[in-house]
Enzyme design. Structure first.
Site, PDB file in Angstrom:
ATOM      1  N   PRO A 156      -9.610  -7.162 -10.497  1.00  0.00           N
ATOM      2  CA  PRO A 156     -10.825  -7.290 -11.323  1.00  0.00           C
ATOM      3  C   PRO A 156     -10.635  -8.344 -12.426  1.00  0.00           C
ATOM      4  O   PRO A 156      -9.602  -8.372 -13.069  1.00  0.00           O
ATOM      5  CB  PRO A 156     -10.991  -5.900 -11.943  1.00  0.00           C
ATOM      6  CG  PRO A 156     -10.071  -5.000 -11.209  1.00  0.00           C
ATOM      7  CD  PRO A 156      -9.008  -5.843 -10.586  1.00  0.00           C
ATOM      8  N   GLU A 157     -11.633  -9.204 -12.593  1.00  0.00           N
ATOM      9  CA  GLU A 157     -11.612 -10.215 -13.642  1.00  0.00           C
ATOM     10  C   GLU A 157     -12.724  -9.872 -14.640  1.00  0.00           C
ATOM     11  O   GLU A 157     -13.337  -8.809 -14.539  1.00  0.00           O
ATOM     12  CB  GLU A 157     -11.822 -11.607 -13.017  1.00  0.00           C
ATOM     13  CG  GLU A 157     -10.788 -11.905 -11.925  1.00  0.00           C
ATOM     14  CD  GLU A 157     -10.928 -13.285 -11.298  1.00  0.00           C
ATOM     15  OE1 GLU A 157     -11.440 -14.201 -11.959  1.00  0.00           O
ATOM     16  OE2 GLU A 157     -10.532 -13.441 -10.136  1.00  0.00           O
TER      17      GLU A 157
ATOM     18  N   HIS B 248      -5.003   8.691  -4.361  1.00  0.00           N
ATOM     19  CA  HIS B 248      -4.413   7.810  -5.374  1.00  0.00           C
ATOM     20  C   HIS B 248      -5.013   8.016  -6.770  1.00  0.00           C
ATOM     21  O   HIS B 248      -5.040   7.094  -7.580  1.00  0.00           O
ATOM     22  CB  HIS B 248      -4.530   6.337  -4.989  1.00  0.00           C
ATOM     23  CG  HIS B 248      -4.055   6.043  -3.599  1.00  0.00           C
ATOM     24  ND1 HIS B 248      -2.722   6.181  -3.236  1.00  0.00           N
ATOM     25  CD2 HIS B 248      -4.718   5.660  -2.480  1.00  0.00           C
ATOM     26  CE1 HIS B 248      -2.600   5.873  -1.951  1.00  0.00           C
ATOM     27  NE2 HIS B 248      -3.796   5.561  -1.466  1.00  0.00           N
TER      28      HIS B 248
ATOM     29  N   ARG C  49      -1.838   0.931  -6.093  1.00  0.00           N
ATOM     30  CA  ARG C  49      -0.599   0.181  -6.354  1.00  0.00           C
ATOM     31  C   ARG C  49       0.020   0.487  -7.720  1.00  0.00           C
ATOM     32  O   ARG C  49       1.108   0.031  -8.012  1.00  0.00           O
ATOM     33  CB  ARG C  49      -0.850  -1.317  -6.169  1.00  0.00           C
ATOM     34  CG  ARG C  49      -1.189  -1.589  -4.706  1.00  0.00           C
ATOM     35  CD  ARG C  49      -1.145  -3.031  -4.331  1.00  0.00           C
ATOM     36  NE  ARG C  49       0.153  -3.656  -4.560  1.00  0.00           N
ATOM     37  CZ  ARG C  49       0.374  -4.951  -4.391  1.00  0.00           C
ATOM     38  NH1 ARG C  49      -0.595  -5.742  -4.012  1.00  0.00           N
ATOM     39  NH2 ARG C  49       1.564  -5.457  -4.610  1.00  0.00           N
TER      40      ARG C  49
ATOM     41  N   ARG D 118      -0.370 -30.840 -22.474  1.00  0.00           N
ATOM     42  CA  ARG D 118       0.058 -30.029 -21.324  1.00  0.00           C
ATOM     43  C   ARG D 118      -0.017 -30.817 -20.036  1.00  0.00           C
ATOM     44  O   ARG D 118      -1.033 -31.452 -19.740  1.00  0.00           O
ATOM     45  CB  ARG D 118      -0.830 -28.773 -21.202  1.00  0.00           C
ATOM     46  CG  ARG D 118      -0.685 -27.849 -22.382  1.00  0.00           C
ATOM     47  CD  ARG D 118      -0.340 -26.453 -22.021  1.00  0.00           C
ATOM     48  NE  ARG D 118      -0.749 -26.042 -20.681  1.00  0.00           N
ATOM     49  CZ  ARG D 118      -0.428 -24.875 -20.156  1.00  0.00           C
ATOM     50  NH1 ARG D 118       0.286 -24.019 -20.827  1.00  0.00           N
ATOM     51  NH2 ARG D 118      -0.826 -24.558 -18.950  1.00  0.00           N
TER      52      ARG D 118
END
Ligand code: ZN
Length: 275
Positions: free
Chosen positions: A2-3, A91, A110, A153
Site C-alpha cells: 500500500p502507498e 493471518h 507476511r 545527487r
C-alpha cells in the site's frame, strides 16, 4: 505494498467507524507487531482508550487517542484492515472490538506491518520526522523544495522519489506513473532543472490524486475495509504494462530495473539519459 493513495483510502473508510468510539477489547496475537514494546502493555494501554481522530502521514495511519496517546500503524507489504469480517480471517494479527460492537481485524500474511504506541505529540512528531520527508498534496511540496533536497545527487531520480525520508508516501506504482506523466526517465540523475522538478511534482500529484479517486490499486493484497478491491490498476498508464503500447505515443512500454525495482517506462516519451 500500500502507498499513499491506498492508505488514504483506508483512512477515509476507517475514520467514520473509529472516531468517537472507545476500544472495548483488544487482542494482539503477534508480538512482532508492537516490537520492541510487549504486546500486553500495548493492549493494556489501548483498552478503554477513545479514538479521537484517524489521520495519515506518508504511509502511516495515525490513531489519535485519549490521554495523548498515538497508535502509528504501518501496513508494509501485505497488511490489511477488515471491518466486521464475516469470519475470523486467516493471518489475523490483531482483533479489536469497539464500544458499539464494531469489530476490526488487522490481517498480515507476511507480518512486516507494525503498530507502535507513542505518548505525547512530541514523541509522535519526532518518530515521523525521523522517517518521513515532505508530504505530497500539501503546500510545502514544491519544485524548489525538491530541487533543494536533490542537489548534487547522482542516484536515479526514481530512487529519490521512492525515498520516504525525502518524499513521504510514494512507492513503486506511483513513482512509475508520476515519472511517465512528467516525461522524465527514471534513470536520470536526481539533479534535475527546476522546470523538470515542476513536471515531477505535478506528475506525483496527479498520479496520487487519481489513485485516491480510484480508491487505490489492488494488484496484490490491498483491500478496502469491507474486502473490496481498488480500481487504480485499471488506469495504469505504464506500470505493469510492459510490451503494451504507450497511451501517449504508441511505442512499446519497456520494463527495466532501477535500484532493484521493476520499472516501466516509455523511452520515446521519457528520454533516456546519456551515460
Ligand atoms: Zn510514449
Amino acid at each position: 505494498m500500500p502507498e499513499l493513495p491506498e492508505v488514504e483510502t483506508i483512512r477515509r473508510q476507517l475514520a467514520p467507524q473509529l472516531e468517537g468510539r472507545t476500544i472495548a477489547a483488544i487482542e494482539i496475537l503477534d508480538a512482532r507487531w508492537t516490537r520492541p514494546m510487549p504486546p500486553q502493555l500495548v493492549e493494556q494501554r489501548l483498552l478503554g482508550a477513545q479514538v479521537k481522530r484517524v489521520s495519515r502521514a506518508g504511509k502511516y495511519l495515525i490513531w489519535s487517542l485519549s490521554e495523548d496517546q498515538y497508535l502509528l500503524m504501518h501496513l508494509r507489504m501485505t497488511g490489511t484492515l477488515l471491518f466486521d469480517p464475516v469470519a475470523d480471517p486467516p493471518h489475523t494479527r490483531v482483533r479489536l472490538k469497539l464500544d458499539d460492537s464494531g469489530r476490526l481485524a488487522y490481517v498480515d500474511p507476511r507480518r512486516f506491518g507494525t503498530g507502535h504506541l507513542l505518548t505525547g505529540a512530541a514523541e509522535r512528531d519526532a518518530y515521523l520526522a525521523a522517517r518521513l520527508g515532505v508530504e505530497p498534496l500539501t503546500p510545502g511540496f514544491t519544485a524548489q523544495h525538491l530541487r533543494g533536497l536533490a542537489r548534487g545527487r547522482t542516484a536515479p531520480v526514481k530512487a529519490f522519489v521512492l525515498d520516504q525520508r525525502r518524499i513521504a508516501g510514494v512507492g513503486n506504482i506511483y513513482a512509475d506513473e508520476a515519472l511517465f506523466r512528467a516525461r522524465v526517465h527514471p534513470l536520470r540523475p536526481g539533479r534535475l532543472t527546476l522546470g523538470d522538478w515542476e513536471c515531477v511534482r505535478q506528475g506525483i500529484e496527479e498520479a496520487l490524486r487519481e489513485g485516491i479517486d480510484a480508491h487505490g490499486a489492488s494488484i496484490d493484497d490491498f483491500r478496502h475495509l469491507d474486502g473490496a478491491r481498488g480500481s487504480f490498476q485499471d488506469r495504469f498508464l505504464v506500470h505493469r504494462r510492459g510490451g503494451q503500447p504507450c497511451p501517449r505515443c504508441g511505442t512499446s512500454v519497456r520494463k527495466i530495473v532501477v535500484g532493484g525495482r521493476g520499472t516501466y517506462v516509455c523511452e520515446r516519451c521519457q528520454k533516456k539519459p546519456r551515460r
